[in-house]
Design an enzyme around this catalytic site. Structure first.
Site, mmCIF file in Angstrom:
data_model
loop_
_atom_site.group_PDB
_atom_site.id
_atom_site.type_symbol
_atom_site.label_atom_id
_atom_site.label_comp_id
_atom_site.label_asym_id
_atom_site.label_seq_id
_atom_site.Cartn_x
_atom_site.Cartn_y
_atom_site.Cartn_z
ATOM 1 N N HIS A 186 0.938 5.264 1.463
ATOM 2 C CA HIS A 186 0.236 6.203 2.350
ATOM 3 C C HIS A 186 0.782 7.474 2.354
ATOM 4 O O HIS A 186 2.150 7.610 2.375
ATOM 5 C CB HIS A 186 0.018 5.365 3.654
ATOM 6 N N ASN A 211 0.887 -1.337 0.079
ATOM 7 C CA ASN A 211 0.053 0.186 0.054
ATOM 8 C C ASN A 211 1.009 1.134 -0.143
ATOM 9 O O ASN A 211 1.993 1.151 0.444
ATOM 10 C CB ASN A 211 -0.967 0.131 1.193
#
Ligand code: GRF
Length: 206
Positions: free
Chosen positions: A108, A106
């Site tokens: 971020h 991911n």
């Protein structure tokens, strides 16, 4: 390396990944883009580049678990090795995390563990930090809590608004995500406890 991207929104990180692949800078095949939102611009970007665009709305399935089981089935049918979340707005359930353990990344928009969750740039401004940035990490069962792969710092300026800071961080995100995926594709990431070791690049032959 067979890659899938999951995105809920505009997909600018997806675009950076597509561009890196097309420029020959990222040794990966983007086999599909999955979105929980059929209208997501990320799906349109995929189609424009001849990449399979899969809309899997949550409302068609009874719960979060079933929704992500369906997504996993589609990914596995396509032999996906690495899944990159890029502005995917749902929390992935533990079974999905376990199925793609250390094969799920991911990005971020903060220097984790500072400011996890939504509106990280707003959180950074509200706190008053002088430096923020972006983080690519493997996904574990927590919220933005998995082992960190790469981070890049971005200064916070006195006249920043959440939008201006977000835009400056986003530019770094677009460099950082393809770089992290490249390290994975080259087999250079090792998860050791909470830490991700980056192995040196192999010496060129001859
Ligand atoms: C990025 O800021 C990313 O860090 C966060 O969601 C945003 C997605 O932007 N997880 P985009 O859809 O890639 O343009």
């Amino acid at each position: 390396m067979r890659l899938a991207v999951m995105a809920s929104g505009r997909g600018s990180n997806l675009q950076a990944i597509i561009d890196a692949i097309e420029a020959g800078q990222l040794p990966a095949q983007l086999v599909c883009v999955v979105s929980d939102r059929p209208e997501a611009y990320a799906l349109e970007r995929a189609r424009r580049h001849g990449i399979e665009a899969l809309a899997v709305p949550a409302r068609d399935l009874p719960d979060r678990q079933a929704h992500h089981d369906r997504i996993a089935e589609l990914l596995d049918q396509r032999g996906v090795e690495l899944v990159a979340l890029a502005g995917y707005l749902r929390l992935v359930p533990p079974r999905f995390v376990a199925r793609y353990r250390w094969r799920l990344m991911n990005i971020h928009p903060s220097l984790l563990p500072a400011f996890p969750g939504l509106r990280a740039q707003e959180q950074a401004l509200a706190y008053g930090v002088k430096v923020s940035g972006c983080t690519v990490h493997f996904v574990d069962e927590g919220m933005d809590s998995g082992p960190i792969i790469l981070q890049r710092a971005v200064p916070v300026l006195d006249d920043d608004t959440p939008e201006r800071l977000a835009a400056r961080i986003l530019e770094e995100e677009h460099r950082l995500y393809p770089e992290a995926i490249r390290l994975y594709a080259q087999g250079r990431l090792r998860v050791v406890g909470r830490r991700v070791h980056i192995l040196p690049a192999p010496e060129p032959a001859g």
